[in-house]
Design an enzyme around this catalytic site. Structure first.
Site, PDB file in Angstrom:
ATOM      1  N   ASP A  90      -2.259  -2.782   2.816  1.00 19.30           N
ATOM      2  CA  ASP A  90      -3.268  -2.678   3.733  1.00 19.30           C
ATOM      3  C   ASP A  90      -4.151  -4.414   4.237  1.00 19.30           C
ATOM      4  O   ASP A  90      -5.036  -4.701   4.481  1.00 19.30           O
ATOM      5  CB  ASP A  90      -3.481  -2.159   5.051  1.00 19.30           C
ATOM      6  CG  ASP A  90      -2.770  -1.083   5.389  1.00 19.30           C
ATOM      7  OD1 ASP A  90      -1.355  -1.691   4.939  1.00 19.30           O
ATOM      8  OD2 ASP A  90      -3.091  -0.017   5.894  1.00 19.30           O
TER       9      ASP A  90
ATOM     10  N   TYR B 219      -0.479  -3.961  13.765  1.00 16.97           N
ATOM     11  CA  TYR B 219      -1.470  -3.851  12.935  1.00 16.97           C
ATOM     12  C   TYR B 219      -2.746  -3.193  13.644  1.00 16.97           C
ATOM     13  O   TYR B 219      -3.003  -3.260  14.227  1.00 16.97           O
ATOM     14  CB  TYR B 219      -2.041  -4.741  12.372  1.00 16.97           C
ATOM     15  CG  TYR B 219      -2.912  -3.333  11.055  1.00 16.97           C
ATOM     16  CD1 TYR B 219      -2.703  -3.497   9.971  1.00 16.97           C
ATOM     17  CD2 TYR B 219      -3.854  -4.464  10.877  1.00 16.97           C
ATOM     18  CE1 TYR B 219      -2.629  -2.852   8.683  1.00 16.97           C
ATOM     19  CE2 TYR B 219      -5.001  -3.674   9.971  1.00 16.97           C
ATOM     20  CZ  TYR B 219      -4.521  -2.672   8.946  1.00 16.97           C
ATOM     21  OH  TYR B 219      -5.207  -1.993   8.105  1.00 16.97           O
TER      22      TYR B 219
ATOM     23  N   GLU C 181       1.153  -0.979  -0.164  1.00 14.24           N
ATOM     24  CA  GLU C 181       0.186  -0.319   0.235  1.00 14.24           C
ATOM     25  C   GLU C 181       0.484   1.663  -0.210  1.00 14.24           C
ATOM     26  O   GLU C 181       0.114   1.956  -0.922  1.00 14.24           O
ATOM     27  CB  GLU C 181      -0.950  -0.214   1.502  1.00 14.24           C
ATOM     28  CG  GLU C 181      -2.097   1.025   1.239  1.00 14.24           C
ATOM     29  CD  GLU C 181      -3.356   0.681   1.969  1.00 14.24           C
ATOM     30  OE1 GLU C 181      -3.859   1.323   2.582  1.00 14.24           O
ATOM     31  OE2 GLU C 181      -3.848  -0.306   2.305  1.00 14.24           O
TER      32      GLU C 181
END
Length: 695
Positions: free
Chosen positions: A103, A299, A7
């Site tokens: 992601d 994350y 990303e």
């Protein structure tokens, strides 16, 4: 050869380092049998309305609703070069497969799939799904790549979300903007969030404060009466108790405990970041994302407070590393890992954790915002696996002056996780919230015991209105927006406004659009925001409806609802919305938020300033005082706001230094507003000269 698409460039570089793709190319990296490139966020999105028909360049009620029959997509004009890099790489003859490494969530899936689709790629793809950017996690992820088809429903849900937002945003924004002649942004999540804030402010403004009185005894320990509504009654009770004996009627002791908090998800981290450190939700997300890319945090865009069973074994070692990384000393016992492990409560990603790479020197070297956010996560981990706090509460009932008084005490027997939290809070330079009062123990008391020589005093208090929203409180309200509506519906998951990944962006958009403003830590509605909620129908501003949509998107993701059915309901809703305003005559004055400088001499309404003039707020009136009127420019003067205000108030204003083109000199005179009802003119009047004054 496989092409890996991340990303962001920073994430691509981390992946490439593990894969051995260390040869830098234009827009990608190559090596070790891999190509690694990146998307730079959303490269491809839904096309604007005028892509379907040029007439949509103009906003008109007659063209609404705008509902595409065949959806179109477009490449972001500022990112065409990188899109072309990806398209060329996808279509290279030696590329036989792709790895989606954006992601690991709904939006990340959308970013990759739209590029894949726009480039016309048909090659097989796999999915990298990881929760940490540590090298070990990346290697494990590439050894466990999953078929891209496993995430088709996730993509469908993401595309549904984007299309629904487009339909509601385009039609709603154009509808109310054309009705009120102002740009009024309407959004599926944004508008009900604004409604929450406006409703809170209305409740505060409508709140009626009520006084009350409490008689407090000092018997060597404090005791208090129930609230009394009348001061006279409180004074009478005070007089009856002063110097008297109080009798203990009952004593009750209870052993209680406070369980450790859950691990952080993104929203709870954002709330504490705002409450304790004053950061906005967007700042916390940005700091967390930076920490993730530096391999110091897992994350961040997660809505889970628990860990999966396969991560449990790593927690004790992580706790040991976390304790050593803190700049202050804390004592921790054996971690209660079972408390934070429940795979059934983990959605796409587990709760936020620091990584094994966290060290005290690493923490100290970080920028302040990142350091503070990472410290929050470290402390929360230690608290979450810590021992429960145990305490004994004592409640005693006393009688004095014929009235019952209550006394309460607390003794903490096991500080547990609270000791870690208090140690952390004591390090904060700015105390941003009232600290809990220290628990006070009552002296030994027994039923039938008497206490003589009591002192009595009256304390005056008042009921409090609801609190203004801070980002902490508003994020909580967004998260639990549908709790009441769905509380009694069996089997319906309670959902909120937006997702942890999107809530910060919603708040920032409301502020940028002028609908909310920050005052200190408070988020308050502007007049524009308040008036927008006043004119919007419940179907647009309902938290319940938006929460239902969010639940429906979850159903699409889980294959329990067809994407087409979801979009059909959205299309029907926007069509009904437009039809409902067909005969509405909108009050455009609601959104004329410019400052009034005076009253219009023709119709009596407000005169407001624009870029080129001072004009009546009612456009049909036509009264306008042009700033570049030749009457003033010929005299080398400017029609300023103060001069215009004086002319509107008194019809005349004395001015000095007026330039005479004929004589090349300056003079003083009175400028008079001379409005004919059709034209705005000005004329000069000269004050009579005093005796002996030269001409």
């Amino acid at each position: 050869m496989k092409l890996v698409i991340a990303e962001k460039p920073s994430v691509a570089q981390s992946l490439a380092a593990v894969l051995g793709a260390n040869q830098k190319k234009q827009g990608y990296l190559e090596g070790g049998g891999w190509l690694v490139s990146w998307c730079v966020g959303h490269l491809v999105g839904l096309a604007p309305a005028d892509a379907y028909d040029p007439k949509y360049s103009n906003w008109t009620y007659e063209d609404l609703p705008i509902v595409p029959t065949q959806w179109q997509f477009t490449v972001d004009p500022g990112k065409k070069d990188q899109f072309q890099v990806l398209a060329d790489l996808m279509n290279r003859a030696d590329v036989d497969g792709l790895v989606c490494a954006t992601d690991a969530g709904r939006e990340g899936e959308l970013i990759f799939r739209l590029v894949y689709q726009q480039a016309g790629c048909k090659k097989p793809m796999e999915r990298l799904w990881i929760s940490s950017m540590e090298e070990e996690a990346i290697r494990a992820g590439f050894l466990a790549l999953r078929p891209g088809a496993d995430y088709d429903r996730l993509f469908e849900a993401a595309l549904c979300r984007a299309k629904a937002d487009w339909l509601v945003g385009i039609t709603g924004t154009r509808l109310f903007s054309t009705l009120y002649h102002r740009t009024l942004s309407v959004g599926r999540v944004m508008t009900p969030t604004l409604a929450l804030v406006v409703e809170r402010e209305n409740a505060i403004e409508g709140f009626k404060k009520e006084k009350f009185y409490v008689v407090e005894l000092d018997c060597g320990f404090p005791a208090a009466s129930d609230r009394l509504q009348e001061r006279k009654a409180a004074d009478k009770l005070q007089a009856a108790c002063t110097g008297q004996t109080a009798a203990v009627r009952s004593v009750e002791k209870k052993q209680k405990s406070t369980q450790p908090p859950k691990l952080y998800d993104l929203t709870s981290l954002q709330r504490d970041g705002n409450r304790l450190m004053g950061y906005t939700a967007q700042q916390v997300l940005d700091y967390a994302q930076a920490l993730y890319e530096k391999k110091l945090l897992t994350y961040p865009r997660t809505d889970s407070n628990y860990l999966t069973e396969d991560t449990a074994a790593t927690v004790p070692g992580l706790v040991e590393v976390a304790v050593q990384s803190l700049p202050f000393s804390v004592e921790v016992g054996p971690p209660d890992v079972a408390r934070v492990v429940d795979g059934s409560k983990v959605s796409d990603h587990h709760a936020l954790l620091p990584t094994m790479q966290v060290r005290s020197d690493t923490l100290a070297a970080l920028p302040a915002g990142e350091r503070n956010v990472l410290t929050l996560v470290i402390v929360r981990l230690l608290c979450a696996v810590g021992e429960k706090q145990v305490y004994e509460d004592t409640a005693a009932a006393l009688e004095c002056g014929g009235v019952s008084f209550s006394a309460r005490g607390r003794v903490v027997t096991v500080p547990g996780w609270k000791a870690i939290e208090q140690m952390f809070l004591s390090t904060l330079k700015q105390k941003t919230e009232k600290e809990e009062p220290e628990a006070r123990a009552l002296p030994p008391l027994a039923e039938g015991q008497t206490v003589s020589g009591c002192k009595a005093a009256v304390r005056e208090g008042a009921t409090s209105p609801p609190k203004h929203f801070t980002e902490d409180l508003l994020l909580s309200a967004m998260e639990h927006a549908s709790a009441e509506e769905f509380a009694e519906i069996e089997g319906v998951e309670r959902t909120g406004l937006g997702t942890p990944a999107t809530r910060a962006g919603v708040l920032e958009k409301l502020v940028r659009g002028g609908f909310l403003e920050r005052k200190g830590r408070q988020l308050l509605p502007t007049k524009k925001g308040h008036n927008l909620i006043v004119v919007l129908p419940d179907s647009i501003k309902s938290a319940k409806l938006t929460a239902q949509w969010e639940a429906a998107l979850k159903d699409v993701e889980h294959g329990q609802q067809a994407a087409a059915d979801f979009l059909t309901r959205i299309e029907r809703m926007v069509a009904d919305l437009v039809e409902g305003y067909r005969a509405v005559q909108a009050d455009t004055a609601l959104f004329d938020l410019r400052e009034s400088i005076g009253k219009c001499p023709r119709c009596g309404k407000d005169v407001v300033e624009s870029k080129l003039s001072f004009q009546c707020s009612d456009r049909s009136c036509g009264f306008t005082m042009w700033k570049n009127d030749r009457f003033f420019t010929n005299k080398h003067k400017e029609l300023t706001k103060s001069i215009a205000a004086a002319l509107l108030k008194k019809g005349r204003v004395k001015m000095s230094g007026l330039f005479s083109e004929k004589k090349g000199t300056t003079y003083d005179a009175v400028v008079v507003l001379d409005d004919t009802g059709k034209y705005v003119n000005y004329k000069l009047e000269f004050e009579p000269r005093k005796a002996g004054e030269k001409k």
